[in-house]
Design a protein around this motif. Structure first.
Motif, short mmCIF file in Angstrom:
data_model
loop_
_atom_site.label_atom_id
_atom_site.label_comp_id
_atom_site.label_asym_id
_atom_site.label_seq_id
_atom_site.Cartn_x
_atom_site.Cartn_y
_atom_site.Cartn_z
N THR A 200 0.83 -1.20 0.00
CA THR A 200 0.00 0.00 0.00
C THR A 200 0.86 1.25 0.00
O THR A 200 0.55 2.24 -0.67
CB THR A 200 -0.94 0.01 1.23
OG1 THR A 200 -1.46 -1.29 1.44
CG2 THR A 200 -2.06 0.99 1.00
N ILE B 95 -8.61 -6.26 11.17
CA ILE B 95 -9.30 -7.32 10.44
C ILE B 95 -9.87 -6.73 9.15
O ILE B 95 -10.49 -5.68 9.16
CB ILE B 95 -10.44 -7.89 11.29
CG1 ILE B 95 -9.92 -8.23 12.69
CG2 ILE B 95 -11.05 -9.11 10.62
CD1 ILE B 95 -11.00 -8.21 13.75
N ASP B 96 -9.64 -7.42 8.09
CA ASP B 96 -10.09 -6.90 6.81
C ASP B 96 -11.59 -6.70 6.76
O ASP B 96 -12.10 -5.85 6.05
CB ASP B 96 -9.66 -7.86 5.68
CG ASP B 96 -8.28 -7.50 5.16
OD1 ASP B 96 -7.57 -6.74 5.86
OD2 ASP B 96 -7.92 -7.95 4.07
N ALA B 97 -12.28 -7.51 7.54
CA ALA B 97 -13.73 -7.45 7.48
C ALA B 97 -14.30 -6.30 8.30
O ALA B 97 -15.43 -5.87 8.07
CB ALA B 97 -14.32 -8.77 7.98
N SER B 98 -13.48 -5.79 9.23
CA SER B 98 -14.01 -4.81 10.16
C SER B 98 -14.56 -3.57 9.46
O SER B 98 -14.01 -3.10 8.47
CB SER B 98 -12.92 -4.39 11.13
OG SER B 98 -13.34 -3.26 11.87
N TRP B 101 -13.16 1.15 10.67
CA TRP B 101 -11.82 1.58 10.25
C TRP B 101 -11.35 2.73 11.11
O TRP B 101 -10.17 2.83 11.46
CB TRP B 101 -11.81 1.99 8.79
CG TRP B 101 -12.64 3.21 8.51
CD1 TRP B 101 -13.93 3.25 8.15
CD2 TRP B 101 -12.20 4.57 8.64
NE1 TRP B 101 -14.37 4.54 8.03
CE2 TRP B 101 -13.31 5.37 8.33
CE3 TRP B 101 -11.00 5.18 8.98
CZ2 TRP B 101 -13.25 6.77 8.35
CZ3 TRP B 101 -10.95 6.57 9.00
CH2 TRP B 101 -12.06 7.35 8.69
N GLU B 104 -9.96 1.69 14.36
CA GLU B 104 -8.66 1.06 14.17
C GLU B 104 -7.55 2.10 13.97
O GLU B 104 -6.46 1.97 14.54
CB GLU B 104 -8.70 0.12 12.97
CG GLU B 104 -9.45 -1.17 13.27
CD GLU B 104 -9.67 -1.99 12.01
OE1 GLU B 104 -9.19 -1.58 10.93
OE2 GLU B 104 -10.33 -3.04 12.09
N SER B 144 -3.20 0.75 4.57
CA SER B 144 -4.19 -0.21 4.08
C SER B 144 -5.53 0.00 4.76
O SER B 144 -6.58 -0.16 4.14
CB SER B 144 -3.69 -1.65 4.27
OG SER B 144 -3.56 -1.95 5.63
N THR B 145 -5.48 0.40 6.03
CA THR B 145 -6.74 0.67 6.73
C THR B 145 -7.46 1.87 6.13
O THR B 145 -8.67 1.85 5.90
CB THR B 145 -6.50 0.90 8.23
OG1 THR B 145 -5.77 -0.21 8.76
CG2 THR B 145 -7.81 1.04 8.97
N SER B 147 -7.09 2.96 3.18
CA SER B 147 -7.52 2.59 1.84
C SER B 147 -8.87 1.87 1.90
O SER B 147 -9.78 2.17 1.13
CB SER B 147 -6.45 1.69 1.20
OG SER B 147 -6.70 1.51 -0.17
N ARG B 148 -8.99 0.94 2.85
CA ARG B 148 -10.27 0.25 3.01
C ARG B 148 -11.37 1.20 3.44
O ARG B 148 -12.55 0.97 3.15
CB ARG B 148 -10.11 -0.85 4.08
CG ARG B 148 -9.57 -2.16 3.54
CD ARG B 148 -9.70 -3.27 4.57
NE ARG B 148 -8.92 -3.01 5.76
CZ ARG B 148 -9.44 -2.76 6.95
NH1 ARG B 148 -10.75 -2.76 7.12
NH2 ARG B 148 -8.67 -2.51 7.98
#
Lengths: 231, 231
Positions: A200, B95-98, B101, B104, B144-145, B147-148
């Motif tokens: 990233t 966690i990717d699913a969380s 964001w 986090e 990455s967080t 980005s999500r």
DNA sequence: ACCTGAACACCGTTCAAGT
DNA sequence: ACCTGAACACCGTTCAAGT
């Protein structure tokens, strides 16, 4: 025998400030706090924070090594005075009537950052020392402008600290990246070689984008959006 | 012979490392990079950034003064290693699913800041050095967080730098205010006596409010509001 | 491979002394 | 009042040498 690294000065010393209006700096001029501080700033600009040595400073002033200690208590004091002298604000004070508070804030913060980047050693020093009158004046100006913009007194503290943090962080980081081209190139290379582990970061071109000024402006806009929501 | 200022350790050394008990260095344990770095961190914690001297470090390790130079190239390298060792992230990877964001991001940044405040010398060092693997890992996680969370790749760079700047600025400032109670008290007194010149600062209680943690959180919220507007 | 003391080239600062 | 050199107590690092 010859000077060790006297070539390093060429970068920043384009300024033609021969103190306010006095005669040329001669080595037989008497010592004074003013001259000491001005010369310390010059030395810091050209040699960096580790380059300021009392002996060298005295040398540049054409004085005996220990003469400085009559005017100054310690090397620490030289740092304090040099730092404060570099933070003077010469810009226009904001007009009370102005409606463009946001433009004024942005201008003041950019000016502050630009001033520190002209003296790359200053940013790292600022958060470590007591606040001198020049920086306090800047904070007062900032506070009153934000206050006029509608920030409540209860939020003013947080707003000022947030902007302070942002400017200090941005400027120390930028200044240190500026210091050594070699180190920086090496760091980038190393990062690129490791970039498979940091996908990233790689995608965002985090360390490859050189538009520091633009990044500063944009981030500042985001911060101000949060501090004083548009309505 | 007797420790010079061993009293200074009381603050942070609640850790249960058995070594620091007698004045005379303990065992004939062999030197190692690990031991050197760990002891350097201890020394930095108790004596500050100027307290790290190669001779003293070797002393604490029960080694001859110059033995360190077989394991380490220079004092600078000790700084780099100590800094990186302090920036390890042990928290849970997001966690990717969380969906949370924002929670986090806030958690990661608070953890980062808290870690640096546990080692008050670290914050000022960080922006001056090449980025080590531990801090790069933290930046990757943060990226990455975000980005999500929906931050576009084009804005990611600015977002990361803004948060970096904020954390670095906040932490260096807070850590330095922490260092010397005397200096701080003097600075506040001086400021109060000058406060007629800085009415807005006075009104906002800029330097009198001690709720650093709260100010950090609130400012971070404002910044995140700007970076990822609520919709 | 690992460690060591002596030695070098510095530094900030004190001090007694000069003018 | 202002400046000075000699001297002290450091510090990082080199080096030849030990085991």
């Amino acid at each position: 025998m010859a000077a060790k690294r006297s070539g390093g000065q060429s970068k920043q010393s384009e300024r033609k400030v021969p103190p306010p209006s006095g005669p040329e700096p001669r080595s037989d001029q008497p010592l004074s706090l003013q001259r000491i501080v001005a010369t310390a700033v010059e030395l810091l600009d050209s040699e960096g924070i580790d380059g300021l040595k009392m002996r060298r400073l005295a040398d540049r002033l054409g004085a005996g090594a220990m003469s400085l200690y009559w005017h100054v208590g310690s090397k620490e004091e030289v740092f304090d005075l040099a730092l404060d002298s570099v933070l003077a604000y010469n810009g226009p004070a904001p007009i009370d009537a102005s409606e463009d508070w946001r433009g004024e804030v942005v201008h003041m913060l950019k000016d502050w950052r630009a001033g520190m980047l002209r003296h790359p050693w200053s940013a790292a020093l600022l958060p470590r020392r007591a606040l001198g009158p020049n920086i306090l004046f800047r904070l007062e100006l900032l506070s009153s402008t934000l206050s006029r913009a509608g920030v409540a007194d209860a939020d003013l503290n947080v707003a000022i600290w947030s902007l302070w943090n942002y400017v200090i962080g941005a400027t120390t980081t930028r200044a240190s990246f500026d210091l050594s081209d070699d180190d920086r190139a090496a760091a980038q290379q190393r990062l690129t070689s490791l970039s498979e582990h940091y996908p990233t970061i790689e995608r965002s071109r985090l360390l490859l984008d050189n538009d520091w000024d633009g990044a500063f402006s944009k981030g500042l806009d985001f911060l101000l959006d949060g501090l004083v929501p548009k309505q």
